[in-house]
Design a protein around this motif. Structure first.
Motif, mmCIF file in Angstrom:
data_model
loop_
_atom_site.group_PDB
_atom_site.id
_atom_site.type_symbol
_atom_site.label_atom_id
_atom_site.label_comp_id
_atom_site.label_asym_id
_atom_site.label_seq_id
_atom_site.Cartn_x
_atom_site.Cartn_y
_atom_site.Cartn_z
ATOM 1 N N LEU A 1 14.833 -6.513 0.231
ATOM 2 C CA LEU A 1 13.386 -6.582 -0.005
ATOM 3 C C LEU A 1 12.668 -5.429 0.720
ATOM 4 O O LEU A 1 11.814 -4.747 0.145
ATOM 5 C CB LEU A 1 12.831 -7.934 0.468
ATOM 6 N N GLU A 2 13.054 -5.214 1.981
ATOM 7 C CA GLU A 2 12.433 -4.115 2.745
ATOM 8 C C GLU A 2 12.688 -2.778 2.063
ATOM 9 O O GLU A 2 11.800 -1.931 1.961
ATOM 10 C CB GLU A 2 13.022 -4.058 4.164
ATOM 11 N N ILE A 3 13.929 -2.590 1.596
ATOM 12 C CA ILE A 3 14.297 -1.324 0.949
ATOM 13 C C ILE A 3 13.466 -1.122 -0.320
ATOM 14 O O ILE A 3 12.906 -0.046 -0.560
ATOM 15 C CB ILE A 3 15.814 -1.294 0.657
ATOM 16 N N ALA A 4 13.341 -2.195 -1.106
ATOM 17 C CA ALA A 4 12.600 -2.097 -2.367
ATOM 18 C C ALA A 4 11.120 -1.843 -2.116
ATOM 19 O O ALA A 4 10.487 -1.022 -2.790
ATOM 20 C CB ALA A 4 12.791 -3.376 -3.171
ATOM 21 N N LYS A 5 10.567 -2.531 -1.109
ATOM 22 C CA LYS A 5 9.131 -2.370 -0.835
ATOM 23 C C LYS A 5 8.815 -0.971 -0.304
ATOM 24 O O LYS A 5 7.808 -0.374 -0.659
ATOM 25 C CB LYS A 5 8.664 -3.438 0.164
ATOM 26 N N LYS A 6 9.712 -0.438 0.536
ATOM 27 C CA LYS A 6 9.451 0.913 1.055
ATOM 28 C C LYS A 6 9.570 1.926 -0.082
ATOM 29 O O LYS A 6 8.774 2.859 -0.177
ATOM 30 C CB LYS A 6 10.426 1.263 2.181
ATOM 31 N N GLU B 1 8.848 1.490 -3.122
ATOM 32 C CA GLU B 1 7.604 1.428 -3.900
ATOM 33 C C GLU B 1 6.458 2.132 -3.161
ATOM 34 O O GLU B 1 5.682 2.877 -3.752
ATOM 35 C CB GLU B 1 7.253 -0.047 -4.114
ATOM 36 N N ALA B 2 6.390 1.908 -1.848
ATOM 37 C CA ALA B 2 5.305 2.510 -1.060
ATOM 38 C C ALA B 2 5.403 4.038 -1.030
ATOM 39 O O ALA B 2 4.400 4.739 -0.892
ATOM 40 C CB ALA B 2 5.325 1.951 0.355
ATOM 41 N N LEU C 1 6.097 10.478 -1.456
ATOM 42 C CA LEU C 1 7.240 11.355 -1.134
ATOM 43 C C LEU C 1 7.812 11.837 -2.474
ATOM 44 O O LEU C 1 8.379 11.046 -3.218
ATOM 45 C CB LEU C 1 8.285 10.558 -0.339
ATOM 46 N N ILE C 2 7.622 13.129 -2.764
ATOM 47 C CA ILE C 2 8.083 13.645 -4.065
ATOM 48 C C ILE C 2 9.195 14.671 -3.844
ATOM 49 O O ILE C 2 8.931 15.826 -3.490
ATOM 50 C CB ILE C 2 6.900 14.225 -4.868
ATOM 51 N N GLU D 1 0.863 -1.189 0.000
ATOM 52 C CA GLU D 1 0.000 0.000 0.000
ATOM 53 C C GLU D 1 0.889 1.223 0.000
ATOM 54 O O GLU D 1 2.046 1.143 0.384
ATOM 55 C CB GLU D 1 -0.834 0.036 1.287
ATOM 56 N N ASP D 2 0.311 2.385 -0.386
ATOM 57 C CA ASP D 2 1.074 3.634 -0.295
ATOM 58 C C ASP D 2 1.435 3.901 1.172
ATOM 59 O O ASP D 2 0.682 3.537 2.077
ATOM 60 C CB ASP D 2 0.233 4.806 -0.822
ATOM 61 N N PHE D 3 2.566 4.559 1.361
ATOM 62 C CA PHE D 3 3.042 4.877 2.715
ATOM 63 C C PHE D 3 2.128 5.928 3.358
ATOM 64 O O PHE D 3 1.884 6.979 2.776
ATOM 65 C CB PHE D 3 4.475 5.403 2.612
#
Ligand SMILES: C[S@@+](CC[C@H](N)C(=O)[O-])C[C@H]1O[C@@H](n2cnc3c(N)ncnc32)[C@H](O)[C@@H]1O
Ligand SMILES: O=C(O)C(=O)C[C@]1(C(=O)O)C=C[C@@H](O)C=C1
Length: 253
Positions: free
Chosen positions: A202-207, A209-210, A215-216, A25-27
């Motif tokens: 995996l955690e780094i990649a998933k965050k 993506e979220a 965060l722009i 899901e989005d953060f």
């Protein structure tokens, strides 16, 4: 409440939010994030503590007794608690603003635990709607990047007009470089930093993506020219580590 109970309630859990195989899901700053937030910041924001102490030095130099410091997007109050400790004798007022109730509940408990509840006022409010005139300083650490890009200029303009002459804005952000190669390198170096602090690939990649549409980051130049455009006379970088930076913007006296 006895302090051991408070201590237990504010102790951050280890950030394993993105380690489990759940639907992406989005953060958002929800209660699950609040529980692990202090550990997340300590392990995800390069030189987090040094940025706070460097910011305190600037407040010490620019502010006078009686001035008010507003920490916008104050989360669990870590920055203001540290300012209280470092700037104890300066006679400043501290106000923390955040739109997340759970973040502020934790901030209030931490303030009570460190016996600073008389020194810091926490307000639940949307920082893009607020109006607090005659501020000595606004702190905006890792929060502007979560405000929709089209709303940023008007928001910063409001902060500029709310500052007293000679007041300052301290802005810390994740940044991008428009040089594609450097941008990739900086992100890669940042991911190595997170890996060294115990996050898996995996955690780094998933965050990542979220955070994608949430965060722009802007470049330093984009942040600097926006601040100049709305009237800050001086804008300087006081910290940079690859894709993270802190800027000071001064309102003319
Ligand atoms: C990355 S955290 C800030 C970290 C904090 N400044 C620190 O250095 O420890 C962003 C915070 O901004 C808050 N926030 C985001 N948008 C907001 C808004 N429009 N008004 C108030 N708070 C907001 C979130 O609830 C979250 O606590
Ligand atoms: O973990 C990341 O990739 C981050 O960008 C860290 C970061 C940030 O820079 O704001 C992102 C979200 C959390 O609010 C805390 C820290």
């Amino acid at each position: 409440m006895v302090s051991e109970v408070k201590q237990e309630m504010v102790r951050p859990l280890r950030d394993t939010l993105f380690s489990v195989d759940t639907v992406q899901e989005d953060f958002v700053f929800n209660e699950r994030v609040v529980e692990v937030f202090d550990d997340m910041l300590d392990r995800s924001v390069p030189f987090y503590r040094e940025v706070i102490s460097s910011s305190a030095r600037l407040l010490d130099s620019y502010l006078h007794s009686g001035d008010t410091v507003y920490d916008l997007g104050c989360s669990t109050g870590t920055t203001l608690l540290e300012f209280c400790r470092l700037l104890e004798d300066k006679g400043l007022h501290f106000v923390g603003i955040d739109s997340s109730g759970p973040m502020l509940e934790k901030a209030q408990l931490k303030a009570e635990l460190y016996r600073k509840q008389e020194s810091i006022r926490f307000i639940e409010e949307d920082i893009t709607d607020m109006h607090h005139p005659d501020a000595g300083a606004f702190i905006l650490n890792y929060t502007l990047q979560f405000i929709r890009p089209l709303r940023r200029e008007a928001f910063l303009r409001n902060l500029h007009s709310s500052l007293r002459p000679g007041g300052i804005l301290l802005l810390s952000e994740k940044i991008i470089s428009h040089d594609q190669r450097l941008n990739r390198e900086f992100i890669d170096i940042y991911h190595q930093f997170k890996k060294a602090r115990g996050y898996s690939e995996l955690e780094i990649a998933k965050k990542r993506e979220a955070l994608e549409n949430v965060l722009i980051p802007f470049s330093i130049e984009e942040n600097r020219s926006m601040l100049k455009q709305i009237g800050f006379t001086t804008v300087e970088t006081y910290f940079q580590w690859f894709n993270f930076t802190s800027l000071i913007a001064v309102k003319a006296s």
